[in-house]
Design a protein around this motif. Sequence first.
Motif, PDB file in Angstrom:
ATOM      1  N   ASP A  95       0.894  -1.120   0.142  1.00  0.00           N
ATOM      2  CA  ASP A  95      -0.005   0.002  -0.010  1.00  0.00           C
ATOM      3  C   ASP A  95       0.850   1.383   0.114  1.00  0.00           C
ATOM      4  O   ASP A  95       0.532   2.279  -0.726  1.00  0.00           O
ATOM      5  N   ALA A 133       1.046   3.960  -2.901  1.00  0.00           N
ATOM      6  CA  ALA A 133       0.584   5.480  -2.537  1.00  0.00           C
ATOM      7  C   ALA A 133       1.953   6.302  -3.120  1.00  0.00           C
ATOM      8  O   ALA A 133       1.773   7.225  -3.572  1.00  0.00           O
ATOM      9  N   VAL A 191      -5.772   1.563  -6.855  1.00  0.00           N
ATOM     10  CA  VAL A 191      -5.958   2.145  -5.220  1.00  0.00           C
ATOM     11  C   VAL A 191      -7.355   2.078  -4.828  1.00  0.00           C
ATOM     12  O   VAL A 191      -7.670   1.521  -3.694  1.00  0.00           O
ATOM     13  N   ARG A 228      -8.159  -1.355  -3.920  1.00  0.00           N
ATOM     14  CA  ARG A 228      -7.599  -1.465  -2.355  1.00  0.00           C
ATOM     15  C   ARG A 228      -8.451  -0.976  -1.421  1.00  0.00           C
ATOM     16  O   ARG A 228      -8.636  -1.408  -0.325  1.00  0.00           O
ATOM     17  N   LEU A 229      -9.321   0.062  -2.146  1.00  0.00           N
ATOM     18  CA  LEU A 229     -10.351   0.552  -1.079  1.00  0.00           C
ATOM     19  C   LEU A 229     -11.637  -0.214  -1.171  1.00  0.00           C
ATOM     20  O   LEU A 229     -12.436   0.328  -0.672  1.00  0.00           O
ATOM     21  N   ALA A 266      -4.671  16.610   5.664  1.00  0.00           N
ATOM     22  CA  ALA A 266      -4.166  15.310   6.143  1.00  0.00           C
ATOM     23  C   ALA A 266      -4.439  15.092   7.747  1.00  0.00           C
ATOM     24  O   ALA A 266      -4.938  14.197   8.307  1.00  0.00           O
ATOM     25  N   VAL A 270      -8.090  14.252   8.192  1.00  0.00           N
ATOM     26  CA  VAL A 270      -8.423  12.834   7.751  1.00  0.00           C
ATOM     27  C   VAL A 270      -7.907  11.961   9.003  1.00  0.00           C
ATOM     28  O   VAL A 270      -8.577  11.055   9.390  1.00  0.00           O
ATOM     29  N   LEU A 271      -6.537  12.233   9.492  1.00  0.00           N
ATOM     30  CA  LEU A 271      -6.218  11.307  10.662  1.00  0.00           C
ATOM     31  C   LEU A 271      -7.012  11.544  11.784  1.00  0.00           C
ATOM     32  O   LEU A 271      -7.185  10.514  12.658  1.00  0.00           O
ATOM     33  N   ALA A 324      -5.013   0.808   5.046  1.00  0.00           N
ATOM     34  CA  ALA A 324      -4.863   1.371   3.617  1.00  0.00           C
ATOM     35  C   ALA A 324      -5.911   2.588   3.201  1.00  0.00           C
ATOM     36  O   ALA A 324      -5.699   3.413   2.701  1.00  0.00           O
ATOM     37  N   ILE A 344      -6.476   4.892   5.482  1.00  0.00           N
ATOM     38  CA  ILE A 344      -5.731   6.051   6.142  1.00  0.00           C
ATOM     39  C   ILE A 344      -4.522   6.461   5.091  1.00  0.00           C
ATOM     40  O   ILE A 344      -4.450   7.723   4.613  1.00  0.00           O
ATOM     41  N   LEU A 345      -3.828   5.449   4.595  1.00  0.00           N
ATOM     42  CA  LEU A 345      -2.906   5.816   3.783  1.00  0.00           C
ATOM     43  C   LEU A 345      -3.576   6.494   2.296  1.00  0.00           C
ATOM     44  O   LEU A 345      -3.030   7.607   1.998  1.00  0.00           O
ATOM     45  N   ALA A 346      -4.624   6.024   1.732  1.00  0.00           N
ATOM     46  CA  ALA A 346      -5.196   6.507   0.722  1.00  0.00           C
ATOM     47  C   ALA A 346      -5.701   8.169   1.174  1.00  0.00           C
ATOM     48  O   ALA A 346      -5.573   8.806   0.460  1.00  0.00           O
ATOM     49  N   LEU A 368      -4.289  10.118   3.323  1.00  0.00           N
ATOM     50  CA  LEU A 368      -3.171  11.008   3.182  1.00  0.00           C
ATOM     51  C   LEU A 368      -2.644  11.109   1.714  1.00  0.00           C
ATOM     52  O   LEU A 368      -2.514  12.142   1.347  1.00  0.00           O
TER      53      LEU A 368
END
Lengths: 507, 97, 314, 90, 113
Positions: free
Chosen positions: C8, C12, C45, C48-49, C109, C112-113, E3, E5-7, E9
């Motif tokens: 992943d 990315a 991607v 993967r989601l 970011a 999101v976190l 995956a 979180i990574l996406a 970011l």
Amino acid sequence: MLAMALALATTGGGYLLVLAVIVPVIGMLLSLVVGGRHAERIAFALMPAGLGLALAIAIEVWVTGQPLVYILGGWPPPLGIALRADGFSAVMLVTAALVIAAAGYFARGGFATPPGVAEKRAPLAFWTLLQGLWAALAVVFLGGDLFNLYVALELLTFAAVPLVCLDGRPETLAAALRYLLFALFGSVLYLLGAALLYGTYGTLDIVLLADRTAAEPLVAPAVGFAAGLMTAGLLAKTALFPLHLWLPPAHANAPPPASAVLSALVVKASFFLIVRLWFDVMPGLASAAVTTLLAALGAAAILFGSVLALRQARLKLLIAYSTVAQIGYLFLMFPLAIGGHPWSAEAWSGGVMQTLSHAFAKAAMFLAAGVVYEQLGHDRIAELRGIGRAMPMAIFAFGLGGLSLMGLPPSGGFAAKWLLMQASVESGQWAWAVVMLVGGLLAGGYVYRVVAPALDRATVALKAPASRRREAVALALALGAVLLGFAPPEFFDLLQIGRPVAMAALR
Amino acid sequence: MNVAIDIFTIVAISAGAVFFMAGTVGLLRFPDSFTRLHALTKADNLGLGLIVLGLLPQASGLLGALKLVAVWVLVQLAGATVAQLIAHALRRKGPPT
Amino acid sequence: MSVIQALDIGLALLVLAVAGWTIAAREAFASVVGYVAYGLLLSLVWVRLFAVDVALTEAAIGSGVTGVLLISAVVRLRKTEAPAAAERPGVVLRALAAALCTVVAAALAAVVLLMPDPGATLAPEAGQHLGELGVGNPITAVLIAYRSFDTMLEKVVLILAVIGVWSLASDGNWGGVAGPRRGARPEGALAFLAQLLPPLGIVVAIHIVWVGANEPGGAFQGGAILAAMALIVLMARLTEAPEIRRRWLRLALIAGPAVFLVVGIAGFAIPGSFLAYPAGWAKPLILLIEAFMTLSIAATLPMLVIGPPDRPPS
Amino acid sequence: MTEFLLAAAGFVLLTVAVGLLRVLGGPGNVDRTMAAQLLGTGGIAALLLVAAATGVRGAEDVALGLALLAAFAAVALTNSAAPPEGRDPE
Amino acid sequence: MSAAILAGLTGAALVGLGLYGLLTDPHPLRKILAFNILGSGVFLLFGIIARKGAAAGFAADPVPQAMVITGIVVAFSATALAVTLLLRLFQETRRATLEPDAPAKTPDAGVDG
């Protein structure tokens, strides 16, 4: 909780909202398929229907004193989408129907399919796009879901941009492309904000969001950031200073009926959504800092736009820069109308009145300028001496529109500015009142620049025969702006229906 | 039985991966566009073929296997055409760089 | 770190590198090719989601059809690159822009976190009604039932875009054909591909639309693949695009929203609500709408790619 | 098995990434077009491997879609690079 | 790090990259490309939100996923309209600039009527 329950079920008369959207959609689709001169006929056949629907919605809202709601497909939010009409939506719908009808009537002849020709480019594009734009506006004013409103904003962009460059001149193409890029930038920021809101609250329905933001005002940093992104995006579309760069070339170069619709309605649509966002969705977040910032930008727009309007050499550019200034007034309502203060209702009515009266006044002025351009072959302000005799109604319309822009009685602009000024005095925020006064004086200056030489006793050579019909359309719109100044108290009651603070009392 | 199938998968996929690596090495080392084109279309298509072969036993049912084969056939077709088109375009442009 | 995490992260980084290339490349063509590669990577991607429907859309529209559009444009605009590069803002302005963008990205970011995990969701509500609708793919349910109004309006957006593109024709070419004249000798290999690919593509597209009710897929993805097949036939000059004055073309363009509207208005009468499906009729109606939406999308996308008519009608 | 498939996918992706660096650098547009082709093949391989490992349903259809469109970039380039009659003679 | 979180970011970084390109690159075509990258970053954020909303047996929340599909189609039509406008502008002026200099000096040139 009463208001919540009401907002999630279809009300009587709710079907009118669906019809208000799908009538122009059907018209647009049919016009494309049937093509040729039928496109114009279909548009004209549907305009009275659209106006009737808008009026019916306004009456229904006024009579019931409640917003109308329609749950699409029987799927209530948050899963499904609701359409809602409050007082503000209703008057905007009526305004849109009137201005579009006027622009359409003005465009007759200019965008006609000549006999013997099956179909021409500009007419087909104009009539289908005009109906598409009308549908987009209806969704913007009625949509109750932030993603649905995103689709509506895109509809609006796709209908408005090609209208700018219908004549295909290079400068209109550049203006259209720049407009498109700004608009896309605006929508993508808006969409980003909507994504963050969905991630936080799990819904994009305006009423549900309002309820959830009220319950947990700052549940996450995401909400403030989302609000900032959405506002920035919508400001780019509304062309509030300093994001106004795209507006003057686009509005000044478009064909006159398109200019009228763009300045009267299209920039108001994104403004309408900013109001929705800060007054309905997250009033708790509208701190003094936020509202003051918006109003300060508005004040800067008033001064900057008016001064630039004074310096323009071309009539249509002057009117376009005046739009930049008049948009500024709209944002003065934010620090004044937010919250439940005694003056908030006045400021709210003032903001809505400014939206409406500017729509009529500016559409009238652009159509008047269109008449001038058509008959002189140019719109250089320095060479307008004596045109008042050649086209009295157009100049009268321009003057009446100007009256409203200046905020002189009797006009809708006067009512709007009076209400806003009163609110700023009552709330002790004097600065805005001063800006409005200065803005009015500057508006007087740029209107005078045009009207005074026009009334001169000089003879002008006309390139084209006068069209009294077109002048009359412009005049009718200008009279609409003046008539708004005589609005009865009941009209102001209508504007308050669905105003969030007024609704909060119901809960 | 299962172990045998898994070993087959592992061997085939590993071989495929090696071909992909060979293709990339070719891209890096070959001197001109024509030869690079060869490295790209030939080696990578073979690599994909081997990977598809390795995945076939793991596929869900006949339709899944059919789709895998179809993917490979389509990529073959695209690879052949692209090689032709690019070679033509290169020749039109003059001597290879 | 497990294998999947490494994968992943690698993916990315690759996506970001290619996106950075697209923004920074000196030549526009390099940038466009970078964008095509970027679109391909994005579909990975999306897989993967667990968003296979989106991956399909991205693969077909985001990378494929958009790629054709951009590549043909960049080749024609080659001469404009040098003058434009001269207008590039100075270092100070660019540094300021970079700082602003870094702040926005960093804030995003952080947001999101900080978002709750598991987050807000409508998945249970969306799943609840699948039985009564008779479909198994919740995304199809969202697109064609719960939020069908958005889908219908989005198709109207596409039609307005077509009108906008057409409106950029010159007056004399109105009603005519867009694209290169037929008869320019196509490359042999291209003609071969353009004859072989469409039958396969049509099968795949029909499959994707058909399974769309229960599995990933649907009208947008299937329609986009059909559109791509139409484009390759046009690019190989096996046939010409239809004249834009043709009634059947215009009917195909509006078929999707028109059927949506007809079903929607019928909903006023029978279940009693616009765009509602009567009990027991949901699945056939959804399939009907999907079929016409597929047709409309397959007609619309090529029209958007080939541009305004550049020859008068015959 | 899952780990192996993912590792293989990672490996293929890595080789693709390295190759991508090479072809995107040019020197010509035609070389750059190979990037799309490279990813068309390698990306599909990685996609199939990842899908097999994570059990995502419908990923074969994505691969099918990508495979159908694998030649498009090259076709679009060669098609626009050779100016046919009737278009602007650039 | 999941995956999703990574996406997320990645999406945030893509938004920053796209924004930078949109603001600084003078060529309209590059601006259009940057807009697409910005848009795909936004879509990825929808994707992570969907993934975090996995519930009731679904691997992701279908509502944001459906919105992304709508968004991709709209972004494509925007790209098509913008590219067509740009090509037409180039056809008329042999240039591809949004700077309003040369044509604006003679506002009446080429006006018919």
